[in-house]
Design an enzyme around this catalytic site. Structure first.
Site, PDB file in Angstrom:
ATOM      1  N   GLU A 272       0.833  -1.204   0.000  1.00  0.00           N
ATOM      2  CA  GLU A 272       0.000   0.000   0.000  1.00  0.00           C
ATOM      3  C   GLU A 272       0.870   1.258   0.000  1.00  0.00           C
ATOM      4  O   GLU A 272       1.856   1.346   0.738  1.00  0.00           O
ATOM      5  CB  GLU A 272      -0.891  -0.008   1.243  1.00  0.00           C
ATOM      6  CG  GLU A 272      -1.714   1.256   1.450  1.00  0.00           C
ATOM      7  CD  GLU A 272      -2.373   1.298   2.813  1.00  0.00           C
ATOM      8  OE1 GLU A 272      -3.318   2.104   2.967  1.00  0.00           O
ATOM      9  OE2 GLU A 272      -1.961   0.548   3.725  1.00  0.00           O
ATOM     10  N   LYS A 335      -9.571   2.551  -2.888  1.00  0.00           N
ATOM     11  CA  LYS A 335     -10.023   2.053  -1.584  1.00  0.00           C
ATOM     12  C   LYS A 335     -11.377   2.648  -1.212  1.00  0.00           C
ATOM     13  O   LYS A 335     -11.561   3.878  -1.220  1.00  0.00           O
ATOM     14  CB  LYS A 335      -8.980   2.391  -0.522  1.00  0.00           C
ATOM     15  CG  LYS A 335      -9.273   1.815   0.845  1.00  0.00           C
ATOM     16  CD  LYS A 335      -8.140   2.159   1.806  1.00  0.00           C
ATOM     17  CE  LYS A 335      -8.375   1.534   3.167  1.00  0.00           C
ATOM     18  NZ  LYS A 335      -7.292   1.901   4.116  1.00  0.00           N
ATOM     19  N   CYS A 392      -5.303  -2.317   2.853  1.00  0.00           N
ATOM     20  CA  CYS A 392      -5.176  -2.174   4.308  1.00  0.00           C
ATOM     21  C   CYS A 392      -6.317  -2.880   5.026  1.00  0.00           C
ATOM     22  O   CYS A 392      -6.604  -4.036   4.748  1.00  0.00           O
ATOM     23  CB  CYS A 392      -5.095  -0.694   4.672  1.00  0.00           C
ATOM     24  SG  CYS A 392      -4.652  -0.377   6.397  1.00  0.00           S
TER      25      CYS A 392
END
Length: 522
Positions: A272, A335, A392
């Site tokens: 990430e 995301k 994440c």
């Protein structure tokens, strides 16, 4: 007595999760709380119902549980958020106090079931518990960290249940054993004894079927094999956006990429936000990455921030960009589930005391689609690679990997930067929760983390490899691209919905009436 039992439940719940706990504690963790609720209901049976006292019992259990389980928040807030230690502890306790509302709600509803049905009502506790877990994962953006069922991620026979019911079904099974223990501690009535034996029988059946499923190994023999390369740059948090380290960081990741490519990797995965620049917005900086992909004919997934400007203003996304083997961008995923206090600060005007943290946190915009990334694999016989990339802590949300698989993903990928967590229990908890997603969806799961834990999990939840924390690493592993789908991937959270229906029925006005507890009218 009742409050001491509630406190004990909180400790047992926290002791069910890594890295300091053991999954065995989860099987009876709720029993003390359930006994405490029965004691409180009995004590107030002759009076008007005092739901506040039962609420407090659930809150004590929840507050104890989450204060211990998410204590790593203090390190995140103090070391990386710039908060004084005292303020960091305050933020952590406020978070734990909020999360404790869900076990408190569970206790209130269990108390209501007991008043309605007597001790038999206690057997509804597993469905009530899972309903409140589900709510915790959705209300206000949700925080489904450390769901009870994820405690069994390393217990291979038991966690196979997640392929049918999802993690919430595993939570129900664990809560059912706690319920049986609580009931049998309170009575030896024949019908409850039979129910207790049936519970043990159910656990035995689940374990036997899980063992049989793993022994069959069908999922590890189907689909083409692809070697993937996972990069762990071990970049310190304070260096990531320091211009002085920009070239060093890029060179490190390019060197790690070359290493796994030389070992035969057909897909290279960066963690990430691994690029110290905006990949799409800075063509010159990104040129070496694209050149390596093109020259080696190896596609890559690169974690990066994306900048976008239009008539509505400027936006920044936490993204995973697919670079094809021609060096060109082949799509991307933004995301969707942002981290509160990490990628945005909720209620900024009210949380004035976390000013230093507010100043450090950039407001990211959420993505809107669970985009599946697709790659052609011109260097092997595989027809191509389709993967969903959870970024994440998105991986702790069961619905996100499920959406990827519904969209055609043959492989699950998760990229993360767990440097924030330091050497706390959080990286271990994070990895174990990711492993459950592999079982739920019947997919290999690969994980690239900036500072670890990076690794590979097979479709049965077995960890094939992991990397140490805070060490530079580049590892490869063979995974299979799977097309078949699990029962859970089709049905979703039916168990949680059943729990919600039970809760709705309990709070419906007709649920109250002149019922008896132990032979006495309430």
């Amino acid at each position: 007595m009742a409050r001491a039992l509630a406190l004990l439940s909180g400790v047992l719940l926290a002791a069910s999760f890594p890295k300091y706990g053991h999954p065995a504690f989860a099987w009876t963790a709720l029993a003390p709380l359930l006994i405490a609720v029965v004691i409180e209901v009995q004590r107030t049976a002759a009076l008007s119902p005092r739901r506040g006292r039962v609420f407090v019992l659930g809150w004590i259990a929840g507050f104890t549980h989450f204060s211990l389980t998410v204590s790593w928040v203090v390190e995140v807030m103090s070391l990386h958020g710039g908060l004084p230690v005292v303020m960091a502890w305050l933020v952590m306790f406020l978070l734990a106090a909020y999360l404790a509302l869900y076990p408190a709600l569970c206790a209130v509803l269990v108390g209501r079931a007991i008043r309605r049905f007597g001790l038999a009502g206690l057997w509804l506790a597993p469905l009530i518990w899972v309903a409140t877990e589900w709510l915790r994962g959705w209300v206000g953006g949700g925080f489904p960290w450390a769901l009870l069922g994820t405690s069994q991620s390393g217990v291979t026979p038991i966690i196979q249940l997640a392929s049918v019911t999802g993690v919430f079904g595993v939570s129900v099974l664990l809560a059912l054993v706690s319920t049986a223990a609580a009931v049998l501690a309170l009575t030896r009535e024949r019908r409850h004894m039979i129910a207790g034996v049936a519970t043990l029988g159910l656990v035995a059946v689940v374990a036997a079927l899980g063992t049989w499923r793993v022994a069959g190994g069908a999922l590890v023999t189907q689909g083409p094999v692809v070697k993937v390369g996972l990069l762990q740059g071990n970049v310190e948090q304070n260096q990531k956006w320091d211009p002085a380290f920009k070239a060093v960081i890029l060179d490190r990741y390019l060197a790690l990429s070359r290493r796994v490519i030389s070992e035969g990797a057909r897909l290279v995965v960066w963690p990430e936000a691994s690029t110290p620049f905006f990949l799409e917005a800075e063509p010159a900086a990104a040129a070496p990455i694209r050149a390596l992909a093109r020259e080696s004919r190896t596609p890559m997934i690169v974690g990066t921030d994306e900048y976008e400007r239009d008539a509505d203003g400027d936006r920044v996304y936490n993204s995973a960009v697919a670079i094809g083997d021609d060096g060109m961008s082949a799509g991307g995923y933004r995301k969707m589930q942002l981290v509160p206090f990490g990628e945005y600060v909720p209620l900024k005007s009210l949380l004035f005391f976390v000013g230093p943290l507010v100043e450090k946190v950039s407001d990211f915009a959420p993505g809107t689609e669970p985009t599946v990334l697709s790659f052609a694999d011109t260097r092997s016989d595989a027809p191509g690679i389709r993967t969903g990339v959870a970024i994440c802590y998105e991986v702790v949300y069961p619905w996100i990997p499920r959406a990827f698989v519904a969209g055609g993903a043959q492989l699950l990928t998760t990229i993360t930067n767990d440097a924030w967590f330091g050497r706390s229990s959080a990286p271990h908890q994070h990895f174990s929760q990711a492993a459950v997603r592999a079982v739920e969806q019947g997919r290999y799961l690969i994980r690239a983390a900036n500072t670890g834990i990076s690794g590979v999990v097979d479709p049965y939840g077995r960890t094939l490899l992991t990397t140490p924390l805070f060490e530079e690493a580049a590892v490869t592993a063979d995974v299979r691209l799977i097309e078949s789908r699990t029962i859970y991937s089709y049905l979703g959270d039916v168990v949680a919905w059943l729990g919600l229906l039970v809760c709705a029925w309990l709070v419906w006005p007709h649920a109250w009436g002149g019922q008896s507890f132990g032979g006495r009218r309430l």
